[in-house]
Write a protein that holds these residues in place. Structure first.
Motif, PDB file in Angstrom:
ATOM      1  N   GLY A 188       0.548  -1.735  -0.525  1.00 60.18           N
ATOM      2  CA  GLY A 188       0.485   0.128   0.201  1.00 60.18           C
ATOM      3  C   GLY A 188       1.254   1.368   0.137  1.00 60.18           C
ATOM      4  O   GLY A 188       0.412   2.382  -0.001  1.00 60.18           O
ATOM      5  N   ARG A 189       1.527   0.962  -0.537  1.00 53.96           N
ATOM      6  CA  ARG A 189       3.060   2.673  -0.358  1.00 53.96           C
ATOM      7  C   ARG A 189       3.397   2.368  -1.922  1.00 53.96           C
ATOM      8  O   ARG A 189       3.230   2.170  -3.078  1.00 53.96           O
ATOM      9  N   ILE A 190       3.859   3.919  -1.747  1.00 57.35           N
ATOM     10  CA  ILE A 190       3.572   4.528  -3.106  1.00 57.35           C
ATOM     11  C   ILE A 190       5.463   5.167  -2.727  1.00 57.35           C
ATOM     12  O   ILE A 190       4.977   6.075  -2.077  1.00 57.35           O
ATOM     13  N   SER A 191       6.450   5.261  -3.850  1.00 54.23           N
ATOM     14  CA  SER A 191       7.436   6.056  -3.589  1.00 54.23           C
ATOM     15  C   SER A 191       7.529   6.676  -4.867  1.00 54.23           C
ATOM     16  O   SER A 191       8.899   6.413  -5.486  1.00 54.23           O
ATOM     17  N   LYS A 192       6.989   8.335  -4.450  1.00 52.79           N
ATOM     18  CA  LYS A 192       7.165   8.948  -5.319  1.00 52.79           C
ATOM     19  C   LYS A 192       7.271  10.115  -5.050  1.00 52.79           C
ATOM     20  O   LYS A 192       6.824  10.229  -3.968  1.00 52.79           O
ATOM     21  N   THR A 193       8.227  11.493  -5.253  1.00 53.56           N
ATOM     22  CA  THR A 193       8.252  12.939  -5.058  1.00 53.56           C
ATOM     23  C   THR A 193       6.810  13.951  -5.327  1.00 53.56           C
ATOM     24  O   THR A 193       5.960  12.935  -5.828  1.00 53.56           O
ATOM     25  N   HIS A 194       6.663  14.237  -4.507  1.00 48.11           N
ATOM     26  CA  HIS A 194       5.539  15.105  -4.929  1.00 48.11           C
ATOM     27  C   HIS A 194       5.394  15.773  -6.249  1.00 48.11           C
ATOM     28  O   HIS A 194       4.660  16.388  -6.789  1.00 48.11           O
ATOM     29  N   GLN A 195       6.440  16.210  -5.956  1.00 44.38           N
ATOM     30  CA  GLN A 195       6.912  16.993  -7.245  1.00 44.38           C
ATOM     31  C   GLN A 195       6.469  16.136  -8.800  1.00 44.38           C
ATOM     32  O   GLN A 195       5.996  16.028  -9.364  1.00 44.38           O
ATOM     33  N   ALA A 196       7.027  14.421  -8.018  1.00 46.50           N
ATOM     34  CA  ALA A 196       6.745  13.486  -9.566  1.00 46.50           C
ATOM     35  C   ALA A 196       5.308  13.429  -9.892  1.00 46.50           C
ATOM     36  O   ALA A 196       4.678  13.203 -11.210  1.00 46.50           O
ATOM     37  N   ILE A 197       4.694  12.882  -8.906  1.00 44.55           N
ATOM     38  CA  ILE A 197       3.083  12.857  -8.976  1.00 44.55           C
ATOM     39  C   ILE A 197       2.528  14.267  -9.114  1.00 44.55           C
ATOM     40  O   ILE A 197       1.097  14.209  -9.966  1.00 44.55           O
ATOM     41  N   ALA A 198       2.891  15.274  -8.641  1.00 41.69           N
ATOM     42  CA  ALA A 198       2.377  16.874  -9.894  1.00 41.69           C
ATOM     43  C   ALA A 198       2.428  16.627 -11.470  1.00 41.69           C
ATOM     44  O   ALA A 198       1.626  17.049 -11.846  1.00 41.69           O
ATOM     45  N   ALA A 199       3.157  16.054 -11.191  1.00 38.29           N
ATOM     46  CA  ALA A 199       4.421  16.303 -13.263  1.00 38.29           C
ATOM     47  C   ALA A 199       2.979  15.086 -13.713  1.00 38.29           C
ATOM     48  O   ALA A 199       2.558  15.132 -14.471  1.00 38.29           O
ATOM     49  N   ASP A 200       2.789  13.710 -12.998  1.00 40.38           N
ATOM     50  CA  ASP A 200       1.584  13.022 -13.224  1.00 40.38           C
ATOM     51  C   ASP A 200       0.512  13.960 -13.993  1.00 40.38           C
ATOM     52  O   ASP A 200      -0.654  13.178 -14.282  1.00 40.38           O
ATOM     53  N   LEU A 201      -0.254  14.617 -12.764  1.00 40.69           N
ATOM     54  CA  LEU A 201      -1.332  15.176 -13.012  1.00 40.69           C
ATOM     55  C   LEU A 201      -1.554  16.747 -13.794  1.00 40.69           C
ATOM     56  O   LEU A 201      -3.058  16.857 -13.656  1.00 40.69           O
ATOM     57  N   GLU A 208      -3.725  13.931   5.050  1.00 45.81           N
ATOM     58  CA  GLU A 208      -3.484  12.556   5.777  1.00 45.81           C
ATOM     59  C   GLU A 208      -3.973  12.498   7.378  1.00 45.81           C
ATOM     60  O   GLU A 208      -4.090  12.314   8.212  1.00 45.81           O
ATOM     61  N   ARG A 209      -4.272  13.858   7.565  1.00 45.10           N
ATOM     62  CA  ARG A 209      -4.860  14.650   8.415  1.00 45.10           C
ATOM     63  C   ARG A 209      -6.538  13.778   8.381  1.00 45.10           C
ATOM     64  O   ARG A 209      -7.011  13.805   9.705  1.00 45.10           O
ATOM     65  N   HIS A 210      -7.169  13.519   7.505  1.00 46.18           N
ATOM     66  CA  HIS A 210      -8.056  12.950   7.357  1.00 46.18           C
ATOM     67  C   HIS A 210      -8.115  11.128   7.383  1.00 46.18           C
ATOM     68  O   HIS A 210      -8.756  10.099   7.265  1.00 46.18           O
ATOM     69  N   ARG A 211      -5.905  11.175   7.990  1.00 44.54           N
ATOM     70  CA  ARG A 211      -6.038   9.868   7.790  1.00 44.54           C
ATOM     71  C   ARG A 211      -6.564   8.836   6.837  1.00 44.54           C
ATOM     72  O   ARG A 211      -6.510   7.136   7.060  1.00 44.54           O
ATOM     73  N   LEU A 212      -6.420   9.376   5.654  1.00 43.34           N
ATOM     74  CA  LEU A 212      -6.538   8.099   4.315  1.00 43.34           C
ATOM     75  C   LEU A 212      -4.921   7.799   4.196  1.00 43.34           C
ATOM     76  O   LEU A 212      -5.026   6.551   3.867  1.00 43.34           O
ATOM     77  N   VAL A 213      -3.754   8.712   4.461  1.00 48.21           N
ATOM     78  CA  VAL A 213      -2.567   8.515   3.955  1.00 48.21           C
ATOM     79  C   VAL A 213      -1.260   9.337   5.140  1.00 48.21           C
ATOM     80  O   VAL A 213      -2.241   9.618   6.102  1.00 48.21           O
ATOM     81  N   SER A 214      -0.197   8.472   4.873  1.00 42.79           N
ATOM     82  CA  SER A 214       0.450   8.750   6.273  1.00 42.79           C
ATOM     83  C   SER A 214       1.670   9.127   4.859  1.00 42.79           C
ATOM     84  O   SER A 214       1.937   8.539   4.322  1.00 42.79           O
ATOM     85  N   LEU A 215       2.427  10.073   5.216  1.00 43.00           N
ATOM     86  CA  LEU A 215       3.365  10.985   4.391  1.00 43.00           C
ATOM     87  C   LEU A 215       4.695  10.291   5.052  1.00 43.00           C
ATOM     88  O   LEU A 215       4.996  10.980   6.858  1.00 43.00           O
ATOM     89  N   SER A 216       5.693   9.915   4.500  1.00 41.60           N
ATOM     90  CA  SER A 216       7.324  10.294   4.460  1.00 41.60           C
ATOM     91  C   SER A 216       8.247  10.839   3.711  1.00 41.60           C
ATOM     92  O   SER A 216       6.807  10.812   2.790  1.00 41.60           O
ATOM     93  N   ARG A 217       9.361  11.192   3.284  1.00 43.96           N
ATOM     94  CA  ARG A 217       9.953  11.838   2.814  1.00 43.96           C
ATOM     95  C   ARG A 217      10.446  10.276   1.895  1.00 43.96           C
ATOM     96  O   ARG A 217      10.673   9.647   2.113  1.00 43.96           O
ATOM     97  N   GLY A 218       9.256  11.070   0.440  1.00 40.54           N
ATOM     98  CA  GLY A 218       9.938  10.200  -0.120  1.00 40.54           C
ATOM     99  C   GLY A 218       8.837   9.062  -0.648  1.00 40.54           C
ATOM    100  O   GLY A 218       8.843   8.459  -1.585  1.00 40.54           O
ATOM    101  N   SER A 219       7.531   9.081   0.230  1.00 41.51           N
ATOM    102  CA  SER A 219       6.849   7.715   0.455  1.00 41.51           C
ATOM    103  C   SER A 219       5.687   8.174   0.592  1.00 41.51           C
ATOM    104  O   SER A 219       5.447   9.165   1.322  1.00 41.51           O
ATOM    105  N   ILE A 220       4.637   7.847   0.467  1.00 44.24           N
ATOM    106  CA  ILE A 220       3.542   7.814   0.774  1.00 44.24           C
ATOM    107  C   ILE A 220       3.385   6.355   1.372  1.00 44.24           C
ATOM    108  O   ILE A 220       2.962   5.565   0.369  1.00 44.24           O
ATOM    109  N   ALA A 221       1.560   6.127   2.311  1.00 47.75           N
ATOM    110  CA  ALA A 221       1.407   5.479   2.801  1.00 47.75           C
ATOM    111  C   ALA A 221       0.302   4.798   3.035  1.00 47.75           C
ATOM    112  O   ALA A 221      -0.460   5.945   2.833  1.00 47.75           O
ATOM    113  N   LEU A 222      -0.731   4.449   2.053  1.00 47.45           N
ATOM    114  CA  LEU A 222      -2.442   4.120   2.211  1.00 47.45           C
ATOM    115  C   LEU A 222      -3.160   3.739   3.124  1.00 47.45           C
ATOM    116  O   LEU A 222      -2.061   2.788   3.923  1.00 47.45           O
ATOM    117  N   GLU A 223      -3.786   4.328   4.369  1.00 49.28           N
ATOM    118  CA  GLU A 223      -4.009   4.109   5.594  1.00 49.28           C
ATOM    119  C   GLU A 223      -5.927   3.836   5.649  1.00 49.28           C
ATOM    120  O   GLU A 223      -5.848   2.357   6.197  1.00 49.28           O
TER     121      GLU A 223
END
Length: 229
Positions: free
Chosen positions: A171-184, A199-214
């Motif tokens: 359930g993890r995504i190893s992409k930077t916010h910049q890479a996601i922005a470029a795709d979108l 993240e505030r709604h506890r749908l994901v958790s953020l860490s450096r260069g990675s996003i986890a779906l919660e």
């Protein structure tokens, strides 16, 4: 003519060639050049003349446009079994390449010179049918991107994107916010703000260069437009 050792791989990835007439098969292996390109290298720049068509055997290439302010949007990706159909269109129309193409991974491809490509498009119906089928598929992809950017809210697109690219097991995504922005086709600042809202709604958790779906169910509601952040 001696058939190269990599011919079986070409047939496996592009089966239409194995069933083509002998004249096209012989011409293909007489003119095709196997090439390997490391990740992170540009295969083509906007405004460049297209000198060959690449048929992808393995790897992944991102084709994207850049706006005046430097913002990028991904048009589509090319993987094994694909051809760079923008290159094909440019070769046939003798126009410059209208985007950028960069390798995201190491790429193995077969290159066909532009004059040879044009000749085959006139002389071999099976080759022409393959190119036109790829053109139609890519046109649909680009129209889908245009519709998403024009008509869908960015939070809906972001949730849909996260669900699509996340690793199934972790359930993890190893992409930077910049890479996601470029795709979108958005800016890093806007994407970062929306990710923090998720993240505030506890749908994901953020860490450096990675996003986890919660919370997959919650993200699916956002993607369907029935939930919001």
């Amino acid at each position: 003519m001696e058939i190269p050792s990599w011919a079986p791989r070409v047939y496996r990835v592009f089966p239409f060639l194995e069933h083509a007439d002998a004249a096209l098969r012989e011409a293909f292996f007489s003119h095709a050049q196997l090439m390997r390109i490391p990740g992170g290298k540009h295969m083509c720049f906007q405004g460049q003349r297209c000198e060959h068509l690449a048929l992808m055997l393995a790897g992944r290439v991102r084709v994207y446009k850049t706006g005046e302010e430097g913002r990028e949007i991904t048009m589509y990706r090319i993987e094994g079994g694909d051809s760079c159909i923008l290159s094909a269109a440019c070769i046939l129309s003798q126009r410059a390449f209208p985007a950028h193409a960069v390798t995201e991974t190491e790429v193995e491809a077969v290159a066909i010179a532009s004059d040879v490509f044009r000749r085959w498009s006139n002389d071999h119906s099976v080759w022409r049918q393959h190119i036109f089928a790829q053109l139609v598929r890519r046109l649909v992809d680009v129209i889908d991107v245009l519709e998403d950017v024009t008509f869908q809210r960015l939070d809906v697109r972001l949730a849909t994107y996260l669900l699509a690219v996340a690793d199934e097991a972790s359930g993890r995504i190893s992409k930077t916010h910049q890479a996601i922005a470029a795709d979108l086709g958005s800016s890093r600042e806007v994407v970062s703000r929306l990710l923090k809202d998720l993240e505030r709604h506890r749908l994901v958790s953020l860490s450096r260069g990675s996003i986890a779906l919660e919370n997959h169910a919650g993200l699916k509601r956002v993607a369907a437009g029935t939930g919001s952040v």
